[in-house]
Scaffold this active site. Structure first.
Site, short mmCIF file in Angstrom:
data_model
loop_
_atom_site.label_atom_id
_atom_site.label_comp_id
_atom_site.label_asym_id
_atom_site.label_seq_id
_atom_site.Cartn_x
_atom_site.Cartn_y
_atom_site.Cartn_z
CE LYS A 190 -4.30 -2.21 1.17
NZ LYS A 190 -5.28 -2.57 2.24
NE ARG B 88 -6.65 -9.14 0.30
CZ ARG B 88 -6.28 -8.43 -0.75
NH1 ARG B 88 -5.17 -7.32 -0.31
NH2 ARG B 88 -6.79 -8.56 -2.10
N1 PMM Z 1 -7.02 -4.46 0.66
C1 PMM Z 1 -7.43 -4.68 -0.68
C2 PMM Z 1 -8.14 -5.66 -1.07
N2 PMM Z 1 -8.93 -6.38 0.04
N3 PMM Z 1 -9.22 -7.32 1.99
C3 PMM Z 1 -9.11 -7.31 3.30
N4 PMM Z 1 -9.46 -7.89 4.19
N5 PMM Z 1 -8.03 -6.25 3.82
C4 PMM Z 1 -7.43 -5.43 3.04
O1 PMM Z 1 -6.73 -4.63 3.43
C5 PMM Z 1 -7.59 -5.24 1.66
C6 PMM Z 1 -8.56 -6.61 1.11
C7 PMM Z 1 -6.64 -3.79 -1.53
O2 PMM Z 1 -5.29 -4.32 -1.94
P1 PMM Z 1 -5.04 -4.93 -3.46
O3 PMM Z 1 -5.67 -4.25 -4.68
O4 PMM Z 1 -3.89 -5.34 -3.68
O5 PMM Z 1 -5.85 -6.39 -3.31
#
Ligand code: PMM
Length: 265
Positions: free
Chosen positions: A207, A243
């Site tokens: 991020k 994650r």
């Molecule tokens: N961040 C993203 C997408 N899904 N789900 C959870 N539970 N927590 C998060 O911080 C989260 C998520 C955005 O990141 P990406 O685009 O790299 O998937």
């Protein structure tokens, strides 16, 4: 120290902020999911809708078309799958296809059917805090208090809809309508979230607040080192899961954290 679970990120989208377009074709997506598993992911978190600011909205049907073949193929290979969706119909279909976790970045606020749908499936449910996408300007007076209180309201709604409390996981939603200072405050307060007794998921991977530590123009993959450090710190603080995109780096960081905490080789 118990090791947090590692969720490997698999975005089957053309436009996710760090890996958009890399895994849009089903075969490529499945291959990447298997790679994440080989790298040590406990779960592969499959998403079909980008949460980045300005991302093209997808209909639930389009989203399902992207993710369901991938979920089914990974499940057939013995992979434990989490479905990253805000849509009840996608969550239901993914659990039917074998997904065991529903990861809802809207915390049940995007689709009025979501909580009842999850209750009926028996899946684990990740309630993430979000007042908007990355870049949305929200000013918090006390970000930790406000996020914790809102998460408790979302958990109460989920329980009222029939999801057993022990199936619920909370997530402070780093980066979602939160600036760098908000994200660092939330990470500093991780022990307080863990002290609620709820399982806590941390999603810091790649991020922008981590990118801000790097030289201008640094590639996305350079964010995997600070991400792995966050994983180790989240382990120390008792997080249930992290994650991440780079599973291998996080698994290594978690090995270091566990050995350093326990003093064992
Ligand atoms: N961040 C993203 C997408 N899904 N789900 C959870 N539970 N927590 C998060 O911080 C989260 C998520 C955005 O990141 P990406 O685009 O790299 O998937």
């Amino acid at each position: 120290m118990s090791r947090p679970l590692v969720l490997g990120v698999l975005n089957v989208t053309p436009d996710s902020f760090s890996d958009g377009g890399e895994h849009l074709a089903p075969d490529a997506a499945v291959a990447h999911g298997l790679r994440l598993t080989a790298d040590g992911a406990d779960l592969v978190d499959v998403g079909g809708e980008s949460t980045r600011p300005g991302a093209a909205p997808v209909t639930p049907a389009e989203e399902a078309g992207r993710v369901l073949p991938v979920v089914a193929a990974l499940v057939a290979e013995g992979v434990r799958v989490s479905i990253d969706t805000v849509h009840a119909s996608t969550a239901e279909a993914a659990v039917d296809a074998g997904a065991v976790v529903v990861n809802d970045v809207s915390g049940g606020t995007a689709d009025p059917r979501m909580l009842a749908a999850v209750a009926a499936t028996g899946a684990e449910y990740v309630v993430m805090h979000s007042l908007g996408p990355a870049g949305a300007a929200v000013t918090y007076r006390d970000v930790v208090r406000e996020v914790a209180d809102e998460l408790e309201r979302r958990v109460a709604a989920a329980v009222a809809a029939g999801i057993p409390e022990q199936r619920i996981v909370i997530d402070p939603g780093l980066g979602f309508a939160k600036g760098a200072a908000d994200n660092w405050r939330l990470l500093a307060a991780l022990p307080a979230f863990v002290a609620t007794g709820r399982r806590v998921l941390v999603g810091a991977s790649r991020k922008r607040f981590l990118g801000a530590l790097l030289p201008d123009g640094a590639p996305m993959a350079a964010r995997d080192l600070p991400t792995a450090v966050v994983s180790a710190l989240a382990a120390r603080d008792g997080a249930w899961a992290v994650r991440v995109h780079d599973v291998a780096a996080t698994r290594l960081a978690l090995e270091v954290a566990a050995r350093a905490a326990e003093g064992t080789a």
